[in-house]
Every structure is written in structure tokens, then in C-alpha cells.
Design a protein around this motif. Structure first.
Motif, PDB file in Angstrom:
ATOM      1  N   LYS A  14      80.609 -32.653  17.887  1.00 43.92           N
ATOM      2  CA  LYS A  14      79.366 -33.392  17.687  1.00 43.92           C
ATOM      3  C   LYS A  14      79.640 -34.877  17.465  1.00 43.92           C
ATOM      4  O   LYS A  14      78.723 -35.659  17.297  1.00 43.92           O
ATOM      5  CB  LYS A  14      78.611 -32.832  16.469  1.00 43.92           C
ATOM      6  CG  LYS A  14      78.161 -31.382  16.645  1.00 43.92           C
ATOM      7  CD  LYS A  14      77.449 -30.911  15.404  1.00 43.92           C
ATOM      8  CE  LYS A  14      77.034 -29.455  15.534  1.00 43.92           C
ATOM      9  NZ  LYS A  14      76.399 -28.961  14.320  1.00 43.92           N
ATOM     10  N   ASP A  47      74.659 -17.750  17.051  1.00 43.79           N
ATOM     11  CA  ASP A  47      75.232 -17.704  18.402  1.00 43.79           C
ATOM     12  C   ASP A  47      74.678 -16.505  19.174  1.00 43.79           C
ATOM     13  O   ASP A  47      74.814 -15.363  18.733  1.00 43.79           O
ATOM     14  CB  ASP A  47      76.758 -17.606  18.287  1.00 43.79           C
ATOM     15  CG  ASP A  47      77.474 -17.977  19.564  1.00 43.79           C
ATOM     16  OD1 ASP A  47      76.797 -18.440  20.492  1.00 43.79           O
ATOM     17  OD2 ASP A  47      78.710 -17.818  19.625  1.00 43.79           O
ATOM     18  N   GLU A  51      83.197 -25.540  14.992  1.00 44.03           N
ATOM     19  CA  GLU A  51      83.955 -25.021  13.853  1.00 44.03           C
ATOM     20  C   GLU A  51      85.195 -24.274  14.348  1.00 44.03           C
ATOM     21  O   GLU A  51      85.240 -23.770  15.467  1.00 44.03           O
ATOM     22  CB  GLU A  51      83.088 -24.067  13.016  1.00 44.03           C
ATOM     23  CG  GLU A  51      81.965 -24.757  12.266  1.00 44.03           C
ATOM     24  CD  GLU A  51      82.443 -25.570  11.082  1.00 44.03           C
ATOM     25  OE1 GLU A  51      83.671 -25.732  10.924  1.00 44.03           O
ATOM     26  OE2 GLU A  51      81.609 -26.060  10.316  1.00 44.03           O
ATOM     27  N   SER A  79      81.941 -30.647  12.626  1.00 41.35           N
ATOM     28  CA  SER A  79      82.209 -30.220  13.981  1.00 41.35           C
ATOM     29  C   SER A  79      82.565 -31.430  14.821  1.00 41.35           C
ATOM     30  O   SER A  79      81.730 -32.280  15.069  1.00 41.35           O
ATOM     31  CB  SER A  79      80.971 -29.526  14.557  1.00 41.35           C
ATOM     32  OG  SER A  79      80.560 -28.502  13.711  1.00 41.35           O
ATOM     33  N   CYS A 134      79.384 -25.213  18.159  1.00 37.30           N
ATOM     34  CA  CYS A 134      79.235 -25.930  16.880  1.00 37.30           C
ATOM     35  C   CYS A 134      80.499 -26.679  16.473  1.00 37.30           C
ATOM     36  O   CYS A 134      80.461 -27.503  15.567  1.00 37.30           O
ATOM     37  CB  CYS A 134      78.814 -24.974  15.761  1.00 37.30           C
ATOM     38  SG  CYS A 134      80.106 -23.832  15.205  1.00 37.30           S
ATOM     39  N   HIS A 182      77.286 -20.267  13.300  1.00 36.29           N
ATOM     40  CA  HIS A 182      75.952 -20.677  13.723  1.00 36.29           C
ATOM     41  C   HIS A 182      75.276 -19.496  14.407  1.00 36.29           C
ATOM     42  O   HIS A 182      75.906 -18.461  14.674  1.00 36.29           O
ATOM     43  CB  HIS A 182      75.999 -21.903  14.651  1.00 36.29           C
ATOM     44  CG  HIS A 182      76.403 -21.611  16.067  1.00 36.29           C
ATOM     45  ND1 HIS A 182      77.706 -21.427  16.453  1.00 36.29           N
ATOM     46  CD2 HIS A 182      75.656 -21.456  17.193  1.00 36.29           C
ATOM     47  CE1 HIS A 182      77.766 -21.178  17.745  1.00 36.29           C
ATOM     48  NE2 HIS A 182      76.541 -21.188  18.218  1.00 36.29           N
ATOM     49  N   CYS A 202      85.003 -22.862  18.119  1.00 36.97           N
ATOM     50  CA  CYS A 202      83.694 -22.640  18.733  1.00 36.97           C
ATOM     51  C   CYS A 202      83.350 -23.849  19.584  1.00 36.97           C
ATOM     52  O   CYS A 202      83.337 -24.978  19.083  1.00 36.97           O
ATOM     53  CB  CYS A 202      82.612 -22.415  17.675  1.00 36.97           C
ATOM     54  SG  CYS A 202      80.962 -22.247  18.399  1.00 36.97           S
ATOM     55  N   CYS A 230      80.051 -16.672  17.456  1.00 34.95           N
ATOM     56  CA  CYS A 230      80.496 -17.561  16.376  1.00 34.95           C
ATOM     57  C   CYS A 230      79.829 -17.166  15.053  1.00 34.95           C
ATOM     58  O   CYS A 230      78.604 -17.028  14.990  1.00 34.95           O
ATOM     59  CB  CYS A 230      80.163 -19.013  16.713  1.00 34.95           C
ATOM     60  SG  CYS A 230      80.631 -20.173  15.396  1.00 34.95           S
TER      61      CYS A 230
END
Length: 701
Positions: free
Chosen positions: A522, A42, A63, A519, A61, A40, A58, A37
Motif C-alpha cells: 500500500k 479474503d 501482510e 502493508s 493486503c 483481511h 499476501c 489471507c
């Protein structure tokens, strides 16, 4: 603005694998492609690309999106600029739709200012390279600073002639209007009406925004004029395209390196940034001596959560390191501090070392901010009162950190360093947190009361309150849910008859789920999210085939129409205007031939709409077909009805919470308290009725 047909053509033409592959190394895995990714740090490939559905996502995260979303986030472009980026790549001619006079004026003014700034940057650079004074004064200055030609070109450095009318005369002769020379701050008028160049006789440093456009300039006085001058640097004044606390010098040149290194170095001045680039360190920006703002932190947060404050070791450097750091910690940034040896700033230190030496020095000498603050504030302090104040300041910094584990770790470290019992520090920290939350609650309550007053004024007068603004495709109550019907009105309608209108009241809005640039993995999906997800994925599907209308005819009812009707029965709205807009559009297009809600919304010209649609459907799209949920007409009916009951249950729960708050606030008014308590009891009965239909039970409180 770009018309819908052109947007759809761009999105249809753009190959998501081709676009992402330009920035990410991808490997084919089944029907998908997978790679590290880019959004972040990754270590294990978690970024998936689905060529069939033309989306990426992803699973760590969160995105992702379509080609436009990917380019927006990776290259930090606006939605129109990302569309133009893709159109240019695939040789698509963009035809923009007709704008209103107001939109055209606003857009043309901003574009004119960018055009003038772009011309000015080229003008200053041409003077630097080709004018005799530019080479003798401006270029000599950059040469004395040891700045190479490639770095001069990279940062588009230039020079403004000493003649205080040279730029304005040249610009006007080339057809640029005085109005925009003044609006951009390149020129100003004296009291006698004379047009004067703001940066005459200065070395020029263009401020280039994240998208690559020149937003402003900084100019430095040269030669003997610097002696005794308080303000060696002058920046462009604030304008429609530039606000100093919204910009970071060097961000355009640094953004890719920041993402790659997952770290940003923050310095104070232009030459610090330039010298570090020349040294080989590119993940560096400057805030030009001002305290960091939330806007600037949000810009950095797009690329990394790790920041190193890099200043010289004198008193001014220490103050700069302490300034704004609580805000960085509060925004979730991992803050480190490095003070360079006495006599050195990043500019001079970079000239003495190569990139590897500089990075090694940073790695070995950077300190955690809390450790730095402890050392700075307590070193040599023996006075008990001053020591107490310093410790309180340190604990205050710890208190603003959002992660409780990090807070606890810092408290343990502070207790060990300061020789104070951990429980004492925890008590102080908790006191700070409670105080901060109390202030937040008071501010939210103040905003709620102001909003209620504005809404009541709207409801009573029918006129838009002064200072408010309604946008297209929204209703006056877009920011409020409504309530007020009798208890039995909260039950689902058994027959489809015209709903009775109820009095509308203001409900404290539910905590909004951020629908863009966040994201979604989350965020726990709310009932509103799930309902809108159903509208986006199944809004066009027939839920009831033969519904009798008031005139005796029959009609079919789509899922979007059913949800809209059911909510309208009780005058309920989503708290997020975007959700109301999506439902309204789904209903209006429901019976159009060939209408498919998911395709319509993922291809929507409004980026907020298309981004939300892609986010809500990404997980299902990337699952194998065997794992995707199959829906029948009956299962859709059951799911939608259950969600609508859940929506009402959440609505009533929020209303009960607000009533309890109102009762507590009306202690001085017993009569009002009795009225509110009666309303509370009625609402509790309603909630219990809904809970029974859902199949649960509610404890009366």
C-alpha cells in the motif's frame, strides 16, 4: 533477552507451512502454497507461503513475513512472546543473553507485576469456587446474573473476601513482595502505613491483554452496598503494565472471532461482554464507559475495520454512541450504530435471544453512523441556529473521513436528507478539511522548530539535550538529514579518497515510511526504501574489486561500503534511524567470511530489522525464478549510482520546499528573506546539475 543463536535456531526449525497451516487451509500451487489471507476479508486466495524461503505474503493486503511475524500478527503477541510460542511448539530451550542492570531491573519489575496479577487472578477464582464466603456471596451473584460455569472459567471471574487484609497477608506469606502488590494496584497503603486490599468484598473481573496476560482487575460492589454507591465498579489504577485507555475488556477472548467475522461489537460493560459470549456472540469488547482512545482503535484495527456500537436506547446510550465516533471515522473505521429497545441493554437482550436472533436483529436495525447522528441531532429541532449547529456537527464528522469517495457519498446522502444544496455542504466540508490541515501544518512546523532548536543546541554544546534519549547503534543526527556542502560536492566521487567533512545543518525529515506493521504493497517505495533494499539483498557483493587506498594499497569495496562512503562524502543520513542502522551493520560485517546480507538481516534479532528485510524481499522471493531480475556487477553499479543521484535529488527538492516555507514565514524580516532567497537560488542550481546527471530536466520555479 533471547540471544541471536537461539533466535536463528527457532527461525531455522520453524516450518512456515506447518505454522501457517494451523490457522489457514493451504493448497500447493507449484513451489508455493496458497490460501485465504487471515488478515483481511479474503474471498479469492491471495496468501502465499514459500517453504524454501520460509516466508508468507499476501498480495492484496501486504501482510506476511516469516514464522515469527505471522504468529505475532495472527496471535497479537510481542516479538519475544512469538519466539517463545514457536520455541515451545518445536521443543527448543530458550537461553536469554545477559541483560544490563537497568534492563534487568525494568524487565524483572514488569515480569514481577505480571506474575503477581496472575497469582491474584488464580487467588480470586479459588476463593470464588472453594471459600465458603466466595460461594455464598460471589458465586451467588454470578448465578443471579445467569452466568454459566464455562463462562466463569473463560473470563476467569472471581471474588475478593470482605477481610481487607486477606489478599495481602496471603500474598506476603507466599513470598510476593509488598512493592508489587502496591504497584499493580491490588493493595494500597493508608496514611498510618497499613496495607489494605483495594477490592475487598467485590466480584472480580480480570482484564486480560491481547497476549493473554492479566494486566489489571475490575471489582464490583455486591449486596446492599450497591445502594447509593456512586462507583459500583473500581478498576486497577494505571501502572507500568496497565493504562485504561490502552486496553479493551474481552479483547483476548474476542480476537479470533473478530478476525473471523471481520466485525467487532463495542459495548459498555463487563457483563454486556460476558452475556453476549454466553449467548454465542464472541466478537465483542467493552471500553468500560470511557471514550474510545486512539490506542484502543489501533488495537481493533489490527483485526477489522468494521465496528458496531451496541448500546441501550436511553439518553446515556445515545451519548455513548456519539462519543469518540469522529475518532473512529478518522482512523478509517466503518462505523455502524445500534440502539437496543427501551429497557434493554446488551446484557439483558442477550439473555432473551440466541446468537442467530441477536445477529439478525443487529443486521436489520443497525444504522450508518451519519444517518444515526442526523436522526439524533435533528429530530424535532426547529430552531434555525440549533439546526445549523447540528448540521455543522454532522458535516464535521464527514470531513474527518479519509476516503474522498466515501465523503462524497455521505455528502450526497446528507444533502438529500437535510434538504440543503450539495454545494453548500461541500463548501462547509472543504472548510473543515482546510482548517484541519492548517492545524496539522502548524503542529508539524512547531515540532520542526522545536527539533531544530534541540539539534542546534546539541551541535553547539556537544551534549545531549535534557529530555532526549539516544539509543545504541544510532548517531546524534539519526532523525535528521544533513546538508551544507558546496554544489560540486553533490556529484558522485570519481576517486575513493577520504571525504572532507562538511558543516551539518538540519533538514526537515522526509515523510517516513512506516517500516513495521504496515502493508508495504500500500506504500509507494521511496528512493531510501530502494537503496536499503539493495543493501539488504546485495550489500555483501563486491561492487569495485581494486580500489586504491591512501597508503597505496588496493582493496575491494562492497555495495554497502560504496553506498556508505558515497553518502558520507556529503554527510548525508537517511531520515529513518532504522535505515542508518542497517547500513552501518552491513558495512561492519561486509568482509566477514560467509557474510550474506539478506540472510543476516532476515534472521536479525531486532524484529524491526528482520520484518523490514522480509517485507522488502517478499515479492521477489514469491516470483518464479524466470521472472526474478538477474543482476550483474555492472548493472548493480549502474543501479546504485542512479539511486544515489535520485536520493540527492529528493533531498534537494525537500530542502527547496523548506526554504520556500521559511521565506514565507520571514515576511517581517527582509534581510533574512534575501539570505534565504540566495540560498534557494544556489540549491536550484545544484538540483539542475543533479538532474542533468540523472538525464532529466528541471523547470526552475
Amino acid at each position: 533477552m533471547i540471544d541471536r543463536a537461539t533466535i536463528e535456531r527457532i527461525k531455522d526449525t520453524a516450518d512456515i507451512v506447518d505454522v501457517v497451516s494451523e490457522f489457514v487451509s493451504l493448497k500447493k500451487v507449484g513451489v508455493n502454497y496458497r490460501g485465504l489471507c487471515p488478515f483481511h476479508n479474503d474471498h479469492s486466495p491471495s496468501f502465499y507461503v514459500n517453504p524454501a524461503r520460509r516466508i508468507c505474503h499476501c498480495f492484496v493486503c501486504g501482510e506476511g513475513g516469516d514464522s515469527v511475524s505471522f504468529i505475532m500478527k495472527h496471535e497479537q503477541l510481542t516479538y519475544p512472546d512469538a519466539l517463545k510460542w514457536l520455541a515451545n511448539r518445536y521443543h527448543i530451550t530458550i537461553e536469554e543473553r545477559q541483560l544490563t542492570d537497568e534492563q534487568r531491573k525494568e524487565q524483572s519489575e514488569r515480569e514481577a507485576m505480571f506474575i503477581v496479577n496472575e497469582w491474584a487472578a488464580d487467588y480470586f477464582k479459588d476463593i470464588l469456587e472453594n471459600d465458603i464466603d466466595g460461594r455464598a456471596i460471589g458465586m451467588q451473584y454470578f448465578r443471579q446474573r445467569g452466568i454459566r460455569d464455562d463462562i466463569i472459567n473463560k473470563f476467569r471471574l472471581g471474588f475478593c473476601l470482605n477481610d481487607r487484609k486477606a489478599l495481602s497477608k496471603t500474598a506476603i506469606a507466599k513470598g510476593y513482595q509488598e512493592e508489587y502488590l502496591i504497584k499493580t494496584g491490588l493493595c494500597y497503603r493508608k496514611d498510618n502505613g497499613e496495607l489494605i486490599d483495594r477490592f475487598a468484598g467485590r466480584a472480580m473481573f480480570p482484564w486480560i491483554g491481547v497476549s493473554g496476560k492479566v494486566v489489571a482487575f475490575g471489582g464490583r460492589v455486591l449486596d446492599a452496598r450497591t445502594k447509593g454507591v456512586n462507583q459500583k465498579y473500581v478498576n486497577s489504577p494505571d501502572s507500568d503494565i496497565y493504562h485504561k485507555d490502552h486496553e479493551l475488556y474481552g479483547i483476548f477472548q474476542a480476537k479470533k472471532a473478530i478476525t473471523k467475522e471481520d466485525c467487532v461489537y463495542m459495548v459498555e460493560g463487563y457483563t454486556d461482554v460476558i452475556s453476549m459470549h454466553q449467548c454465542g456472540i464472541e466478537n465483542v469488547v467493552a471500553n468500560s464507559g470511557t471514550a474510545l482512545s486512539e490506542y484502543q482503535i489501533h488495537i481493533l484495527h489490527r483485526f477489522t475495520t468494521n465496528i458496531v456500537l451496541l448500546y441501550d436506547g436511553d439518553t446515556a446510550g445515545i451519548k455513548a454512541a456519539l462519543r469518540g465516533t469522529d475518532m473512529l471515522l478518522k482512523q478509517g473505521m466503518n462505523v455502524k450504530v445500534l440502539l437496543l429497545p427501551d429497557g434493554d441493554d446488551p446484557d439483558s437482550f442477550a439473555k432473551k435471544h440466541n446468537a442467530e436472533e441477536f445477529r439478525n436483529y443487529i443486521s436489520e436495525h443497525k444504522t450508518d453512523f451519519i444517518e444515526f447522528k442526523t436522526r439524533v441531532l435533528l429530530e424535532g429541532v426547529t430552531d434555525p441556529v440549533k439546526r445549523s449547529e447540528a448540521i455543522s456537527s454532522i458535516i464535521k464528522s464527514v470531513s474527518v473521513i479519509g476516503d474522498p469517495i466515501i465523503r462524497a457519498t455521505y455528502i450526497q446522502d446528507c444533502a438529500s436528507r437535510l434538504g440543503i444544496q450539495e454545494q453548500v455542504l461541500i463548501a462547509k466540508m472543504n472548510e473543515n478539511i482546510r482548517q484541519y490541515r492548517d492545524e496539522q501544518r502548524k503542529e508539524e512546523e512547531r515540532k520542526r522548530r522545536n527539533s531544530s532548536a534541540v539539534q542546534q543546541n546539541y551541535n553547539s554544546t556537544g551534549q545531549q539535550p535534557q529530555g532526549t534519549k539516544h539509543t545504541e547503534n544510532t548517531t546524534p543526527n539519526d532523525n535528521y538529514d544533513s546538508y551544507g556542502p558546496p554544489p560540486d560536492a553533490f556529484l558522485p566521487p570519481e576517486a575513493f579518497t577520504q571525504p572532507q567533512q562538511s558543516d551539518k545543518h538540519t533538514l526537515p525529515t522526509e515523510t517516513p515510511t512506516n517500516t513495521t506493521n504496515t502493508s508495504r504493497t500500500k506504500i509507494k517505495e521511496t528512493v531510501s526504501d530502494l537503496i536499503i533494499k539493495m543493501v539488504i539483498t546485495h550489500g555483501h557483493e563486491i561492487l569495485y574489486d581494486s580500489v586504491e587506498t591512501e597508503d597505496g594499497n588496493t582493496t575491494s569495496l562492497t555495495l554497502a561500503e560504496f553506498i556508505n562512503y558515497d553518502l558520507a562524502t556529503d554527510n548525508l543520513l537517511f531520515s529513518l534511524p532504522l535505515y542508518n542502522k542497517i547500513l552501518e551493520e552491513a558495512v561492519s560485517h561486509s568482509h566477514e567470511e560467509g557474510f550474506n546480507a539478506e540472510h543476516y538481516f532476515t534472521m536479525h534479532p531486532d524484529y524491526d530489522v528482520s520484518s523490514l528485510a522480509l517485507q522488502l524481499t517478499a515479492n521477489n522471493v514469491l516470483l518464479s525464478k524466470s521472472l526474478q531480475i538477474k543482476h550483474t556487477e555492472e548493472s548493480l553499479r549502474e543501479q546504485v549510482n542512479h539511486l544515489l543521484l535520485d536520493f540527492r535529488y529528493e533531498y534537494i527538492t525537500a530542502k527547496l520546499s523548506q526554504l520556500r516555507t521559511d521565506i514565507a514565514l520571514e515576511r517581517s524580516n527582509p534581510q533574512r528573506q534575501i539570505e534565504l532567497m540566495t540560498e534557494l537560488q544556489e540549491m536550484q542550481k545544484v538540483r539542475s546539475a543533479i538532474a542533468k546527471k540523472i538525464g532529466g530536466s528541471v523547470i526552475m520555479r
